[in-house]
Write an enzyme that holds these catalytic residues in place. Sequence first.
Site, PDB file in Angstrom:
ATOM      1  N   THR A 176     -25.989   7.373  13.249  1.00 37.37           N
ATOM      2  CA  THR A 176     -24.798   6.554  13.471  1.00 37.37           C
ATOM      3  C   THR A 176     -24.465   5.872  12.148  1.00 37.37           C
ATOM      4  OG1 THR A 176     -25.177   6.146  15.793  1.00 37.37           O
ATOM      5  CG2 THR A 176     -24.098   4.389  14.597  1.00 37.37           C
ATOM      6  N   VAL A 205     -22.004   6.045  27.135  1.00 38.31           N
ATOM      7  CA  VAL A 205     -21.500   5.354  25.952  1.00 38.31           C
ATOM      8  C   VAL A 205     -22.574   4.383  25.477  1.00 38.31           C
ATOM      9  CG1 VAL A 205     -19.710   3.817  25.050  1.00 38.31           C
ATOM     10  CG2 VAL A 205     -19.113   5.509  26.782  1.00 38.31           C
ATOM     11  N   ASP A 207     -23.972   1.492  22.312  1.00 37.55           N
ATOM     12  CA  ASP A 207     -23.562   0.157  21.842  1.00 37.55           C
ATOM     13  C   ASP A 207     -22.487   0.202  20.762  1.00 37.55           C
ATOM     14  OD1 ASP A 207     -25.616   1.403  20.240  1.00 37.55           O
ATOM     15  OD2 ASP A 207     -25.621  -0.433  19.042  1.00 37.55           O
TER      16      ASP A 207
HETATM   17  N1  ASP Z   1     -26.625   3.294  18.742  1.00 34.81           N
HETATM   18  C1  ASP Z   1     -26.156   4.650  18.923  1.00 34.81           C
HETATM   19  C2  ASP Z   1     -26.003   4.948  20.397  1.00 34.81           C
HETATM   20  O1  ASP Z   1     -26.834   4.548  21.166  1.00 34.81           O
HETATM   21  C3  ASP Z   1     -27.052   5.666  18.339  1.00 34.81           C
HETATM   22  C4  ASP Z   1     -27.407   5.458  16.897  1.00 34.81           C
HETATM   23  O2  ASP Z   1     -27.440   4.345  16.403  1.00 34.81           O
HETATM   24  O3  ASP Z   1     -27.656   6.497  16.239  1.00 34.81           O
HETATM   25  O4  ASP Z   1     -25.071   5.650  20.740  1.00 34.81           O
END
Ligand code: ASP
Length: 316
Positions: A176, A205, A207
């Site tokens: 991300t 979905v 965070d």
């Molecule tokens: N926080 C993101 C999610 O849970 C994943 C990530 O940080 O790679 O969609």
Amino acid sequence: MNKFSIAIHGGAGTLLKGQMTDEKEIAYKAALQTAIDAGYEVLKNDGSAVDAVELAVKLLEDSPLFNAGKGSVFTAEGTHEMDAAIMDGETLNAGAVSLITGIKNPVSLAKDVMEKSEHVFLAGAGAMEFAKKNNYDIVTSQYFYDELRYQQWQDIKGSDSFQLDHSVKKDSKFGTVGAVAKDLHGNVAAATSTGGMTNKKWGRVGDSPMIGAGNYANNATCAVSCTGSGEFFIRGVVAYDVSCLMEYKGWSLAEAASEVIHKRVLALGGDGGLIAVDAKGNITMPFNTEGMYRASRTSEGKTEVSIYKEAGSVTE
Ligand code: ASP
């Protein structure tokens, strides 16, 4: 001169030096450097924090190395569903999109939601309609195809499990992406963009697009972009929690961010990290995982591009 600064991340996770080739490490660092420099130039030329974080995130979305935009992971149906958010700390305006497909730069769509609609959060088919109305090109799934991500999906396809891009597998990619910035006028902004989790289904979905959970900005306190196990970051309302500790308890940026990542998120069972900048331009980048792709640059000439645990934060 007023100080300005910017920080970016490309995801946190079990990033171990032994699992990374020199070539890959160079490629990741180069992609981070390109994005941080581009955002920095916007700020240097008196651009806004909002424009700086949008551009930095766009460049990370364009790289196949990160789980956002072009490099987004596969869903259970073999598609790519992306989420993104952006927030302006001066006005507390925000825009977010989730479950969108075929959009090269979800962060720009989130920004358009903020600036061109009366809403904050658009999802799925409605968000796609909004994109079409605003003349976005809808690209085919070929644009998002990546052999390694496809293999990650094949490993768990058909099962009920879904995999955080962070949880490790020998050769997994993490990623991300996010950016936070403070501009010459004392305004802060945050942007975050993700492909979510491999094999995700049921319209899951995380965070990242949720204002206050994975992304938040307020000139009175700070701007924050998170990465990690989204379910825990949602329950911890992590980005807003950092801001609250500063606002209600008078803590410094570094103290607040450290408390949330090293104590509160861990206590919930979550892993990940965040990048944050306060209205004075201080930066902190804590994470409770092995590593986090990250970079920062300030007008005082400090630059950091790191992956592993060394040099956890820059604060002054
Ligand atoms: N926080 C993101 C999610 O849970 C994943 C990530 O940080 O790679 O969609």
